[in-house]
Scaffold this motif. Structure first.
Motif, short mmCIF file in Angstrom:
data_model
loop_
_atom_site.label_atom_id
_atom_site.label_comp_id
_atom_site.label_asym_id
_atom_site.label_seq_id
_atom_site.Cartn_x
_atom_site.Cartn_y
_atom_site.Cartn_z
N ILE A 185 0.84 -1.20 0.00
CA ILE A 185 0.00 0.00 0.00
C ILE A 185 0.88 1.25 0.00
CG2 ILE A 185 -1.95 -1.14 1.10
CD1 ILE A 185 -1.10 0.05 3.76
N VAL A 186 0.37 2.32 -0.59
CA VAL A 186 1.06 3.60 -0.62
C VAL A 186 0.27 4.56 0.26
CG1 VAL A 186 1.85 5.51 -2.06
CG2 VAL A 186 1.91 3.16 -2.95
N VAL A 187 0.90 5.04 1.32
CA VAL A 187 0.19 5.84 2.33
C VAL A 187 0.87 7.20 2.48
CG1 VAL A 187 -0.69 3.85 3.58
CG2 VAL A 187 1.56 4.76 4.17
N ASN A 188 0.07 8.18 2.86
CA ASN A 188 0.57 9.55 2.95
C ASN A 188 0.97 9.91 4.37
OD1 ASN A 188 1.20 11.89 1.47
ND2 ASN A 188 -0.59 12.95 2.29
N HIS A 189 1.67 9.00 5.02
CA HIS A 189 2.28 9.26 6.32
C HIS A 189 3.57 8.45 6.40
CE1 HIS A 189 -0.75 5.96 7.07
NE2 HIS A 189 0.37 5.35 7.40
N ARG A 190 4.36 8.72 7.41
CA ARG A 190 5.64 8.02 7.53
C ARG A 190 5.43 6.64 8.15
NH1 ARG A 190 7.19 13.36 7.63
NH2 ARG A 190 8.94 13.77 6.21
N VAL A 191 6.09 5.66 7.57
CA VAL A 191 5.97 4.29 8.07
C VAL A 191 7.27 3.82 8.71
CG1 VAL A 191 4.15 3.67 6.46
CG2 VAL A 191 6.54 3.37 5.77
N SER A 192 8.30 4.66 8.65
CA SER A 192 9.55 4.36 9.35
C SER A 192 10.24 5.67 9.66
CB SER A 192 10.47 3.46 8.51
OG SER A 192 10.95 4.16 7.37
N VAL A 193 11.13 5.62 10.63
CA VAL A 193 11.91 6.79 11.00
C VAL A 193 13.37 6.36 11.14
CG1 VAL A 193 10.03 8.00 12.15
CG2 VAL A 193 11.42 6.38 13.45
N PRO A 194 14.31 7.29 10.97
CA PRO A 194 15.72 6.93 11.13
C PRO A 194 16.00 6.43 12.54
CG PRO A 194 15.50 9.07 10.07
CD PRO A 194 14.13 8.69 10.56
N GLY A 195 16.91 5.48 12.65
CA GLY A 195 17.28 4.93 13.95
C GLY A 195 16.94 3.46 14.03
N GLY A 196 17.84 2.68 14.56
CA GLY A 196 17.67 1.24 14.58
C GLY A 196 17.13 0.70 15.87
N GLY A 242 3.55 -4.99 2.36
CA GLY A 242 4.46 -3.86 2.41
C GLY A 242 3.73 -2.54 2.40
N SER A 243 4.44 -1.50 2.82
CA SER A 243 3.89 -0.15 2.76
C SER A 243 4.98 0.81 2.31
CB SER A 243 3.32 0.28 4.12
OG SER A 243 4.31 0.23 5.13
N ILE A 244 4.59 1.74 1.45
CA ILE A 244 5.46 2.81 1.00
C ILE A 244 4.92 4.10 1.60
CG2 ILE A 244 6.36 4.10 -0.97
CD1 ILE A 244 5.98 1.58 -2.66
N GLY A 245 5.72 4.73 2.44
CA GLY A 245 5.25 5.89 3.18
C GLY A 245 5.58 7.20 2.49
N LEU A 246 5.50 8.25 3.27
CA LEU A 246 5.65 9.59 2.75
C LEU A 246 7.02 9.82 2.12
CD1 LEU A 246 4.10 12.27 2.55
CD2 LEU A 246 5.18 12.95 4.68
N ASP A 247 8.07 9.24 2.70
CA ASP A 247 9.41 9.45 2.16
C ASP A 247 9.64 8.69 0.85
OD1 ASP A 247 10.11 11.11 4.27
OD2 ASP A 247 10.73 9.43 5.53
N ALA A 248 8.89 7.61 0.66
CA ALA A 248 8.92 6.84 -0.59
C ALA A 248 10.34 6.47 -1.01
CB ALA A 248 8.23 7.62 -1.71
#
Length: 539
Positions: free
Chosen positions: A133-144, A196-202
């Motif tokens: 899915i392609v969503v208009n919000h972030r699905v991940s953020v930097p940092g492990g 899978g999801s593709i977020g805002l950063d794509a």
């Protein structure tokens, strides 16, 4: 509260989309059981804007993916818009031909299971497909932090990614589970249990293991089917979704007539209160016991005060004998305007020098009218930061104290930090460390936090709710964050490329009023609130 009946085994199940699986259950019931009742079903402007932004984002992702596979005919297939039957046929044809990626896919309706839907993307894995899915919000953020798997955009290749952390969204997981079941029905599913999801950063595909979520999805679907069919009764309860729901014109009066407890406490607290027998505002107002089991989100005593204030029509209640907020010799009120996730285009300021009555209290905006996203945003941010720094340094050089104020710093902090990161290296842009040091200093004061520390707010803590109690009013009767988003679209010509100077002036006037409201409110907290606002003990 609810009555559950078994669905008749021969009953035709309502066809539900993934959208029907989350959010207000009562809205679902009203949508399915009251279709002939006339309500204004047009979207709230904020909903319309989010839909338009999501459509733009999906189109951009489609363009990127198509570009990746330009030299691989048949690998990336985009299903044309049109009647659903034609889209389903085109999707099945692309899958039968072995397309690696199918965009804008529509899947066959599963009438037996009562579900329908489509996926922005299907990715081929072996002989089947996984939903993406392609969503208009972030699905991940930097940092492990924690375990996360991602896949590059050019191929389905899940792998551990130590550079990111998951931002999980229940709606996304439910939708992916819904699509997985539809793929199973169509004979197109894989045995991987992944989506899978593709977020805002794509910039990648975040991979979801859906196996643990499937039982919960099946239970949710069964419950929602029962609601939509009328076998499970629901009642209204005020939640955040109510602000943009067309059924609020019906539910709102019902809740007021019933003096429902959700009118003064949030959704989860209302559920816990009802379980404890506190069904009405009056029940809560008269309550003297301990917090019910599972109570969260604040002191039960505050909730009791909210109920008592609502019952007496009181709009604000003092927590403390003498309200306080940090003050300084030189004070700067700050308000930022952003457009969705695209950037912060305006930093408005209002300077007050309390040691020099001859110095005018002046509004000064730092703005870019280039449509976001734009590098010119970095220029306007750099100018704002340079001016703010100069005022701080000038105050220090003359022995004056300094404070800058905002209302709810989470938004300002996000764009302070984000701007320093995105525009690092541009002339005048501060380092991330400089911004962090300022945010952590006593010179950065959140008036929203001061309001929460000094008052209990029956009608909410938003600036538009509290500043009028201090005597401030906005010049524009439509002033508000969501309205300003629409003004911005017109101001920079998002729709037709023609900027509107009048809407730019409107935004600047609105922003100026916001910084004045912050100034008036914080000064009122220290100068007049104690005499004008009832103390909690007096309720």
């Amino acid at each position: 509260m609810v009555v559950i009946d078994e669905l008749h085994p021969t009953m035709t199940l309502p066809l539900l989309t993934a959208r029907d699986l989350a959010g207000c259950e009562h809205r679902l019931a009203l949508d399915h059981l009251n279709a002939r009742e006339v309500v204004d079903a047009s979207d709230d402007p904020s909903v319309t804007r989010r839909k338009e932004a999501a459509a733009v984002h999906r189109a951009a992702v489609a363009q990127v993916l198509a570009g990746i596979h330009t030299d691989e005919p048949g690998t990336f297939v985009e299903v044309a818009s049109g009647p659903i039957s034609e889209r389903v046929a085109a999707t099945l044809s692309a899958c039968a031909a072995g397309a690696g990626w199918v965009f804008n896919a529509a899947l066959p309706t599963d009438r037996r299971a009562g579900r329908r839907g489509g996926s922005e993307l299907l990715a081929r894995v072996g002989d089947g497909y996984v939903p993406v899915i392609v969503v208009n919000h972030r699905v991940s953020v930097p940092g492990g932090e924690g375990t996360i798997r991602t896949s590059p955009l050019f191929t389905w290749l899940p792998a551990d990614d130590p550079t990111r952390s998951m931002r999980s969204h229940r709606r996304d997981v439910l939708r992916l589970a819904h699509l997985t079941r539809l793929l199973e029905h169509a004979g197109l599913a894989t045995d991987t249990g992944l989506g899978g999801s593709i977020g805002l950063d794509a910039d990648c595909i975040v991979v979801h293991d859906l196996t643990p979520a499937m039982p919960g999805y099946d239970e949710t679907l069964a419950r929602r089917h029962a609601i939509a069919a009328g076998a499970l009764s629901t009642v209204p309860s005020r939640i955040g979704e109510c602000r943009t729901c067309p059924w609020w014109v019906r539910c709102g009066p019902e809740l007021v007539a019933a003096r429902d407890v959700s009118l003064v406490i949030n959704g989860n607290q209302a559920r816990v209160a009802r379980d404890a027998g506190l069904l009405t505002v009056d029940d809560l107002a008269d309550y003297t016991g301990p917090a019910p089991d599972d109570w969260s989100g604040g002191d039960i005593a505050d909730a009791v005060v909210l109920a008592r204030a609502w019952r007496r029509g009181v709009s604000l209640v003092r927590r403390v004998e003498v309200p306080t907020v940090a003050r300084a010799d030189v004070e700067v009120d700050v308000d930022m305007e952003s457009y969705g996730e695209d950037g912060a285009y305006l930093w408005g300021t209002l300077l007050t020098d309390r040691t020099d009555p001859t110095r005018p209290v002046r509004y000064r905006p730092f703005v870019t009218w280039d449509p976001l996203p734009t590098v010119d945003e970095g220029r306007s941010f750099a100018e704002f930061w340079a001016w703010l720094t100069a005022e701080r340094e000038a105050a220090a050089a003359t022995g004056k104290t300094f404070a800058a104020y905002c209302y709810s710093q989470s938004a300002e902090n996000r764009w302070l930090l984000g701007s320093a990161t995105r525009f690092a290296g541009l002339p005048g842009v501060p380092t991330l460390e400089e911004v962090k040091a300022f945010i952590a200093s006593p010179q950065w004061v959140d008036v929203y936090e001061a309001v929460g520390a000094n008052f209990i707010c029956p009608q909410g803590k938003g600036l538009k709710k509290i500043a009028p109690v201090a005597g401030f009013g906005w010049r524009d009767p439509e002033a508000g964050g969501e309205a300003s988003m629409e003004w911005y679209r017109v101001a920079v010509g998002v729709a037709d490329g023609t900027p509107d100077a009048g809407q730019r002036d409107r935004i600047l006037a609105y922003n100026e009023d916001d910084v004045w409201a912050t100034k008036v409110l914080r000064e009122w907290i220290t100068d007049g609130a104690a005499e004008q606002i009832v103390h909690r003990d007096d309720l």
